[in-house]
Structures are given as structure tokens and as C-alpha cells.
Design an enzyme around this catalytic site. Structure first.
Site, PDB file in Angstrom:
ATOM      1  CB  SER A 164      -9.515  26.805   1.326  1.00 18.01           C
ATOM      2  OG  SER A 164      -9.390  25.488   1.547  1.00 18.01           O
ATOM      3  CG  ASP A 245      -2.514  26.790  -1.639  1.00 20.17           C
ATOM      4  OD1 ASP A 245      -2.243  25.616  -0.585  1.00 20.17           O
ATOM      5  OD2 ASP A 245      -3.693  26.283  -2.154  1.00 20.17           O
ATOM      6  CG  HIS A 277      -4.572  27.265   1.165  1.00 22.78           C
ATOM      7  ND1 HIS A 277      -4.535  26.812  -0.015  1.00 22.78           N
ATOM      8  CD2 HIS A 277      -5.901  27.246   2.062  1.00 22.78           C
ATOM      9  CE1 HIS A 277      -6.550  26.976   0.565  1.00 22.78           C
ATOM     10  NE2 HIS A 277      -6.590  26.769   1.855  1.00 22.78           N
TER      11      HIS A 277
END
Length: 303
Positions: A164, A245, A277
């Protein structure tokens, strides 16, 4: 009707926090931290070190069970996610995840604790991570401050990774390493897990708000230009996607731009269907999370 004081009024609200007109910031997520530990089952040891007292930069270092003391181990420089404003290298999520990578890939891992918004706005995350990476590299002559790196690290096999926000930072570090690299050190590859890059209005606005001095929506840290992609300082990139995601589209755009850039390395993509995610952090014992860990390890150890 009595009105609330304007100082208590909400100014802005984002995915991970809201700000008030009195300057207060309220985060929606808190981060629990755990101490380092030694795992009697896997043999993985960990300890915390201070890289810089000011600004405060620290890291958790992991060492796998040593079977052959004469055999050097790859180095994994790991950067946690958390939207540039929460999470920690010392949280249970990241402690356990990095320990799993260390067990699977048989690497020394350095998981960096960098400055977070609002205490230290962007670009602290990039600068702290860069300082920590240079600290790791300073051990290549075998006379650095950390004995585990001096004794066991193979500085011809260094990898940078994150998920991320940490994947975004990883890319930016690889660009700073550049084609000339470090003297006496080879960065072999980067692993980007569910990477964040510019292209989603809500998340872009949040990043720009956390970075007071920014270049707008075209800021190269947010949306990498072709010339930066061409400067990535390694020969291999592995990108993990999760099909559900919300960052999947911007990750694909990064892959497409990298593939057509003048970089010249090889890029590989692994996608997990039906997952969202950072699912591997939330469901570490699932089959797909195990698959991710194994692929990560094979990428590091491929000849």
C-alpha cells in the site's frame, strides 16, 4: 439553539482521519505495538534498533534460524503500509507478516519505523525510509553498528518491499537508488504489494493534504513520470494485485507505464481473485496469503 464553537467544527474528512478547525486531527484507526521476540518454533529472532535519534527513525530487525554461519543471507528492507498516517513496524500485523517472510525466504529483514502524519507530515515517510536504507547499506564494509548485518547480510542481494503506502515509498526509494546504485551493494529487486499511486480522487486529496509542499496531482511521488520509471535502480519488479482492491486500477496503470518505459528490467504480476486490499495481513493463514508469502520468497531466491 446554541451553536458549537467554531474551533470544534470539522474542517476536512478523509478515509483515515478528520481534521478540525482548531487544528486537531482525529485518526480513525489506532495502532497497537508489541515488543520484539524470538520464535521457538521457527527460530526467527527479532530486535529493535535506533537508526536516528533526531528525527526519530527506528527499525525492527529479523534474523532467521542460522543453519550455516558461513552462508550469507539476502536482505529485505520492508516498509509498512497504513495510508502514511497509521500502522507500525512494531504492530502485530507487520511483526507477524515480516517474520513469515523471513521464515519463507530465509532473509535478514529490516522493517523501518518512519514518521507519520500528523506528527511528521509527508515527506517524512520518504526521507526517513531513505535514511534507513542508507543505514543498512552502511554495513556493506562489515563495520556498521548492527552485528547481524555485518555478519550475515549478502549485500549483493538486497530487496526493497512494502504494501500500500509502503509500496509507494518502495518505488520512490528505488528511483533514488537509480541506475548507478550504491557502491558495494546491489539492489536486485522490489516487491510492491497492493501499491498506492495517484489516480483516485479521494485518496489523492488525502495524500496532498498530508504533504503541505506538493506538486499537485502530477507530483512525481504520487504519479510516477516516465523518466522516474526509467531510473528504477534494480532489474526485477514483482507486483501483487488483489482483484477486489480499490487500488487495483491505479496499480495496473503503474504496471502498464513501467512495462512501456525505458527501464529495461523484468516485471511480473501476481493477482489474487476475490480478495481485497492487504487481505494477507488480515487473513494470514488463508491459502491465498500463504501463496503470496511463497511467491515472495521464490522471487527473492530465484537465480
Amino acid at each position: 439553539m446554541k451553536m458549537e464553537p467554531t474551533s470544534n467544527e470539522i474542517d476536512r474528512e478523509f478515509r483515515f482521519f478528520r481534521t478540525y478547525k482548531n487544528g486537531q486531527v482525529e485518526k480513525f484507526y489506532s495502532t497497537h505495538k508489541i515488543p520484539p521476540s524470538n520464535n521457538p518454533v521457527t527460530g526467527v529472532q527479532s530486535k529493535d534498533i535506533i537508526i536516528s535519534p533526531e528525527p526519530a527513525i527506528s527499525a525492527r530487525i529479523f534474523l532467521p534460524k542460522i543453519h550455516d554461519p558461513t552462508r550469507k543471507l539476502p536482505v529485505l528492507f520492508y516498509i509498512h503500509g497504513g495510508g502514511f498516517c497509521f500502522e507500525s513496524a512494531f504492530s502485530p500485523l507487520y511483526h507477524n507478516h515480516v517474520a513469515s517472510l523471513v521464515t519463507e525466504a530465509r532473509v535478514i529483514a529490516v522493517s523501518v519505523e518512519y514518521g507519520l502524519y500528523p506528527d511528521r507530515p509527508i515527506p517524512a515517510c520518504y526521507e526517513d525510509s531513505w535514511a534507513a536504507l542508507k543505514w543498512v547499506v552502511s554495513h556493506s564494509a562489515r563495520n556498521g553498528p548492527e552485528p547481524w548485518l555485518n555478519e550475515y547480510a549478502d549485500f549483493d542481494r538486497v530487496f526493497i518491499s512494502g504494501d500500500s503506502a509502503g509500496a509507494n515509498i518502495s518505488h520512490n526509494l528505488a528511483v533514488r537508488v537509480g541506475p548507478d546504485g550504491f557502491s558495494g551493494v546491489k539492489v536486485n529487486g522490489i516487491v510492491l504489494v497492493h501499491p498506492f499511486f495517484g489516480g483516485l480522487e479521494e485518496d489523492d486529496e488525502m495524500w496532498l493534504y498530508m504533504c503541505p509542499e506538493n506538486g499537485g496531482l502530477q507530483d512525481r511521488r504520487l504519479k510516477p513520470p516516465a523518466e522516474d520509471l526509467a531510473r528504477i535502480g534494480c532489474g526485477r519488479v514483482l507486483i501483487f494485485f488483489a482483484a477486489e482492491d480499490h487500488l487495483r486500477e491505479v496499480g495496473q496503470r503503474y504496471y502498464d507505464e513501467l512495462a512501456k518505459s525505458e527501464w529495461g528490467g523484468s516485471v511480473e504480476v501476481v493477482e489474487h481473485e476475490g480478495e481485497s486490499h492487504v487481505f494477507h495481513l488480515m487473513k494470514p493463514d488463508s491459502e491465498k496469503a500463504t501463496n503470496l508469502i511463497k511467491k515472495f520468497g521464490s522471487f527473492i531466491n530465484q537465480n
